[in-house]
Motif scaffolding. Sequence first.
Motif, PDB file in Angstrom:
ATOM      1  N   ALA A   1     152.816  92.157  44.043  1.00 47.70           N
ATOM      2  CA  ALA A   1     153.027  90.707  43.999  1.00 47.70           C
ATOM      3  C   ALA A   1     153.308  90.140  45.385  1.00 47.70           C
ATOM      4  N   HIS A   2     154.029  90.901  46.190  1.00 48.40           N
ATOM      5  CA  HIS A   2     154.344  90.462  47.551  1.00 48.40           C
ATOM      6  C   HIS A   2     153.070  90.346  48.395  1.00 48.40           C
TER       7      HIS A   2
ATOM      8  N   TYR B   1     151.106  87.310  47.133  1.00 47.56           N
ATOM      9  CA  TYR B   1     151.771  86.066  47.527  1.00 47.56           C
ATOM     10  C   TYR B   1     151.488  85.731  48.995  1.00 47.56           C
ATOM     11  N   LYS B   2     151.592  86.723  49.877  1.00 46.24           N
ATOM     12  CA  LYS B   2     151.331  86.471  51.304  1.00 46.24           C
ATOM     13  C   LYS B   2     149.869  86.105  51.537  1.00 46.24           C
TER      14      LYS B   2
ATOM     15  N   LEU C   1     147.833  84.517  49.429  1.00 52.16           N
ATOM     16  CA  LEU C   1     147.497  83.191  48.904  1.00 52.16           C
ATOM     17  C   LEU C   1     148.216  82.064  49.636  1.00 52.16           C
ATOM     18  N   THR C   2     149.460  82.311  50.056  1.00 51.15           N
ATOM     19  CA  THR C   2     150.269  81.245  50.657  1.00 51.15           C
ATOM     20  C   THR C   2     150.315  81.302  52.175  1.00 51.15           C
TER      21      THR C   2
ATOM     22  N   ASN D   1     152.296  82.875  53.844  1.00 55.05           N
ATOM     23  CA  ASN D   1     153.710  82.886  54.199  1.00 55.05           C
ATOM     24  C   ASN D   1     154.133  84.321  54.501  1.00 55.05           C
TER      25      ASN D   1
ATOM     26  N   PHE E   1     161.605  88.280  49.559  1.00 57.16           N
ATOM     27  CA  PHE E   1     160.752  88.004  48.408  1.00 57.16           C
ATOM     28  C   PHE E   1     161.447  88.414  47.109  1.00 57.16           C
TER      29      PHE E   1
ATOM     30  N   ASP F   1     164.217  85.909  46.294  1.00 55.79           N
ATOM     31  CA  ASP F   1     163.686  84.656  45.753  1.00 55.79           C
ATOM     32  C   ASP F   1     163.295  84.809  44.284  1.00 55.79           C
ATOM     33  N   ILE F   2     162.749  85.961  43.911  1.00 53.48           N
ATOM     34  CA  ILE F   2     162.379  86.189  42.509  1.00 53.48           C
ATOM     35  C   ILE F   2     163.622  86.223  41.628  1.00 53.48           C
TER      36      ILE F   2
ATOM     37  N   HIS G   1     165.008  82.744  41.264  1.00 50.34           N
ATOM     38  CA  HIS G   1     164.178  81.936  40.371  1.00 50.34           C
ATOM     39  C   HIS G   1     164.447  82.293  38.908  1.00 50.34           C
TER      40      HIS G   1
END
Length: 280
Positions: free
Chosen positions: A176-177, A180-181, A183-184, A186, A193, A196-197, A200
């Motif tokens: 997932a990390h 995420y990097k 697509l974003t 970031n 990371f 943050d999960i 959330h």
Amino acid sequence: MSIYCGQSETNNSLSCSEQVVLDLMEPLLNAGRTLYVDNYYTSVNLANLLLERKTHLVGTLRNRRKHNSIEIEKTKIRKGECIARIRDPGIVMLKWKDKRDVLALSTKHLNEMIAMPSRADPERKKPVLIMDYNNSKAYIDLSDQQKAYNTPPRRGIKWYRKLAVELLLGTSLVIAHVVYKKLTLNKIQITEFKKDIVKHIFEKHSSLAEPESQQKAHIDQHDLEQTGKRLRCTVCYENINAEFGRRDAQNKTPRTTWSCSTFPLCGLKKDEREVGDLSQ
């Protein structure tokens, strides 16, 4: 992923390492791909099997593996030197010495060297096979390193629980990390990371939590009753365990016949248990 469940699942003509490679690679064979493996899986027999399925194999090799070149294994070389032999048609076995001997096998490389100068050795060279292997395996090494940070499995849990926790909180989070990097764009660290999960998840389910005022009122209400069984005081056990350890907690925790419907054992002092003072 394939879970090893014993020798009964393996083919008699294949070793366990060869069987698991062929099983996992089945959908990807016959397409000219290259498979990079570590020394647990690499063997001459596996290289032949993959070549028959139009797949290359590159990997480090253990000494004394079946069909290894005895000449390669026994030949002593100096630092920076490299020797290679063709074990079977299309299979190259190589030995190169850096700080120690490195034995490798490939079905797509020859005994070629590439210049890798350094301050200590401006004429330093390295085999192309080793360079290709290091570049390709670096992603796996990085993934294993990221999974090792704040690893959730702990000593004493069952193997199947450890497997489930590792898949959910280890492998899945690393994948997932990466996504995420990608697509974003970031460049967030894996530890941040994970934080943050968790944050959330807590925020999402915070509405289900009991308000603090209701929790305090719930804690202040005690309903003591005698059970007839002398059990360890829960609060005393936790305090002794935190300060002195589990063994002292098992031996030194006082026992009581009073229990509380709110908390199984409310942890009152001995004289207070006998009186049944609910204000404590």
